[in-house]
Design an enzyme around this catalytic site. Sequence first.
Site, PDB file in Angstrom:
ATOM      1  N   CYS A 164       0.824  -1.219   0.000  1.00 37.48           N
ATOM      2  CA  CYS A 164       0.000   0.000   0.000  1.00 37.48           C
ATOM      3  C   CYS A 164       0.861   1.274   0.000  1.00 37.48           C
ATOM      4  CB  CYS A 164      -0.988  -0.018   1.160  1.00 37.48           C
ATOM      5  SG  CYS A 164      -2.362   1.157   0.899  1.00 37.48           S
TER       6      CYS A 164
ATOM      7  N   HIS B  52      -4.468  -4.284   0.371  1.00 39.47           N
ATOM      8  CA  HIS B  52      -4.235  -4.822   1.712  1.00 39.47           C
ATOM      9  C   HIS B  52      -4.710  -6.274   1.810  1.00 39.47           C
ATOM     10  CE1 HIS B  52      -2.838  -1.302   3.954  1.00 39.47           C
ATOM     11  NE2 HIS B  52      -3.699  -0.571   3.274  1.00 39.47           N
TER      12      HIS B  52
ATOM     13  N   GLU C  50      -3.670  -8.460   3.625  1.00 37.73           N
ATOM     14  CA  GLU C  50      -3.554  -8.912   5.011  1.00 37.73           C
ATOM     15  C   GLU C  50      -4.757  -8.533   5.870  1.00 37.73           C
ATOM     16  OE1 GLU C  50      -2.302  -4.636   5.433  1.00 37.73           O
ATOM     17  OE2 GLU C  50      -2.215  -6.195   3.883  1.00 37.73           O
TER      18      GLU C  50
END
Length: 313
Positions: A142, A235, A237
Amino acid sequence: MPIKIPDQLPASDILREEHIFVMTEKRAATQNIRPLKVLILNLMPKKIETETQFLRLLSNSPLQVDIELLRIDNRPSKNTPTQHLDTFYRQFEMVKDRNFDGLIITGAPLGLVQFEDVIYWEHLQSIMTWAKEHVTSTLYVCWAAQAGLKLLYDLPKRTRKEKLSGVYKHQTQNNYHPILRGFDDEFLAPHSRYADFTSEYLQTHTDLDILATSDVAGVYLASTKDKRNVFVTGHPEYDANTLHAEYVRDLSEGMEPTIPVNYYPNNNPDNPPRASWRSHGHLLFSNWLNYCVYQQTPFDLEHFSEANFTKDD
């Protein structure tokens, strides 16, 4: 195979409850194998939440991964206990003379801040420059992806008029690239950023391999040809409720955020969101560890040399 993390790290209990194989430092000391050494530079405010998210993805590999956590400076944190930082995080000066198989640089809530106004910008640049000679492959996530593009290609900061927030459909652009091994032709991934990454811009100003794109979100995944620098603009994660927490936070601060796209059932924030990106996130990190790190890193990290890597690897 497991990930090896400090015995008392809060993520340990969470990951074990999820039946993820976590090896304690004590047990790892008896293993006569060569684990991968991965450094995570955590720039996010909520350190414990973020480290747990990344550790969850790094665990989905047959490789043993030895994790070390790095902080950008020694300023007090509003969102993470000082004791946690002092116990589990290292300063750059403590690791700069060592080599690592992999480095992950997380995102940061700095989308509307100019690079030169970021308090740790010069220090971050020195770490990214250090990685060229001390790390086999670096994963920029990011905001870090935009910072990495500035360092490697001198690309200026490009900011969208409105924040990109939600879960977007992406298409793979090179099905035979190792990082995309096993990916579906289309997959979902979350974004939360102001940065602008269009395919046309990156193709014109860089020599990156563009690996996955979205008609709305632009480039999602790109890599240098030697796979030593991998850029993820979203993202993968994130937990199921991370975008929700950001949306509620912005509302509480008097902002007027748009509802994250394709996130809440029926586009209603009162409905609990469900993650639709976990499988691709695990596969992405597994492929990065295998094809960008394990398959390229020297067995003896003391013999690391940038000259060992060529664009034809």
